[in-house]
Enzyme design. Structure first.
Site, PDB file in Angstrom:
ATOM      1  N   HIS A  60      -5.642 -11.918 -36.185  1.00  0.00           N
ATOM      2  CA  HIS A  60      -5.099 -10.902 -37.080  1.00  0.00           C
ATOM      3  C   HIS A  60      -6.203  -9.892 -37.374  1.00  0.00           C
ATOM      4  O   HIS A  60      -7.392 -10.207 -37.287  1.00  0.00           O
ATOM      5  CB  HIS A  60      -4.643 -11.529 -38.392  1.00  0.00           C
ATOM      6  CG  HIS A  60      -3.410 -12.349 -38.278  1.00  0.00           C
ATOM      7  ND1 HIS A  60      -2.616 -12.643 -39.357  1.00  0.00           N
ATOM      8  CD2 HIS A  60      -2.819 -12.956 -37.215  1.00  0.00           C
ATOM      9  CE1 HIS A  60      -1.592 -13.386 -38.977  1.00  0.00           C
ATOM     10  NE2 HIS A  60      -1.703 -13.593 -37.681  1.00  0.00           N
ATOM     11  N   GLU A  62      -7.396  -8.753 -40.138  1.00  0.00           N
ATOM     12  CA  GLU A  62      -8.331  -9.174 -41.178  1.00  0.00           C
ATOM     13  C   GLU A  62      -9.352 -10.174 -40.641  1.00  0.00           C
ATOM     14  O   GLU A  62     -10.539 -10.094 -40.979  1.00  0.00           O
ATOM     15  CB  GLU A  62      -7.594  -9.845 -42.349  1.00  0.00           C
ATOM     16  CG  GLU A  62      -6.572  -8.970 -43.028  1.00  0.00           C
ATOM     17  CD  GLU A  62      -5.151  -9.181 -42.530  1.00  0.00           C
ATOM     18  OE1 GLU A  62      -4.226  -9.183 -43.363  1.00  0.00           O
ATOM     19  OE2 GLU A  62      -4.959  -9.338 -41.299  1.00  0.00           O
ATOM     20  N   CYS A  90      -1.398 -12.392 -44.855  1.00  0.00           N
ATOM     21  CA  CYS A  90      -0.612 -13.618 -44.711  1.00  0.00           C
ATOM     22  C   CYS A  90      -1.402 -14.790 -45.310  1.00  0.00           C
ATOM     23  O   CYS A  90      -2.543 -14.619 -45.731  1.00  0.00           O
ATOM     24  CB  CYS A  90      -0.320 -13.865 -43.229  1.00  0.00           C
ATOM     25  SG  CYS A  90      -1.785 -14.427 -42.311  1.00  0.00           S
ATOM     26  N   CYS A  93      -4.892 -15.333 -43.527  1.00  0.00           N
ATOM     27  CA  CYS A  93      -5.872 -14.288 -43.834  1.00  0.00           C
ATOM     28  C   CYS A  93      -6.285 -14.347 -45.299  1.00  0.00           C
ATOM     29  O   CYS A  93      -7.459 -14.162 -45.621  1.00  0.00           O
ATOM     30  CB  CYS A  93      -5.312 -12.924 -43.470  1.00  0.00           C
ATOM     31  SG  CYS A  93      -5.086 -12.741 -41.681  1.00  0.00           S
TER      32      CYS A  93
END
Length: 164
Positions: A60, A62, A90, A93
């Site tokens: 992801h 992040e 999410c 993260c």
């Protein structure tokens, strides 16, 4: 210009940098999510979604930005850092953000399916954890959300055209 307005303008500058990262993801056919980490007015980490390209569920925006910032700053504690991300983090993260001791998260669009910075739950400000991360939501939220809507609209049209 008042301090609050000045801070919001600063947030917009860095959110635009996160949106530039998101555009890189879109160019690869990835869901357009981008992130930057800032410390002392300098971007120290950048990332964009690479899950499909690299076939790795942990890639992801992040997570990539956190790894880059940690490497650049020489440690896992990202004290004094703010993370800007185009979509609400999410659970994975959010956990990494808490663990890395990031001091603030600023996000654009809410995530009604997986948002853990206030939409479904708020793991970042959970008082039972040993570190809480203040959240600023909605910075350039419409623009960030529109990037996602445009991406998924184009994907649906492509599937219809190809008969998928």
């Amino acid at each position: 210009m008042g301090l609050e307005q000045e801070q919001y303008t600063q947030h917009e500058v860095y959110m635009k940098a996160a949106m530039e990262e998101a555009a890189k993801a879109a160019a690869l056919g990835e869901v357009p999510i981008g992130a930057v980490i800032v410390r002392g007015g300098e971007i120290v980490g950048r990332g964009y979604n690479l899950r499909e390209t690299q076939k790795d569920p942990t890639l992801h925006a992040e997570m990539i930005a956190i790894r880059e910032a940690s490497e650049r700053l020489g440690g896992w504690r990202l004290i004094g850092c703010t993370l800007y991300v185009t979509l609400e983090p999410c659970p994975m993260c959010a956990g990494a953000i808490v663990q890395s001791r990031i001091e603030q998260v600023v996000y654009g669009a809410r995530d009604p399916k997986a948002g853990c910075a206030g939409t479904l739950m708020n793991l970042l400000e959970e008082p039972r954890f040993n570190h809480q991360v203040p959240v600023v939501e909605g910075v350039l939220g419409e623009e960030c959300g529109q990037m996602l809507k445009d991406f998924f609209r184009a994907l649906r049209q492509k599937r219809q055209t190809n008969g998928d």
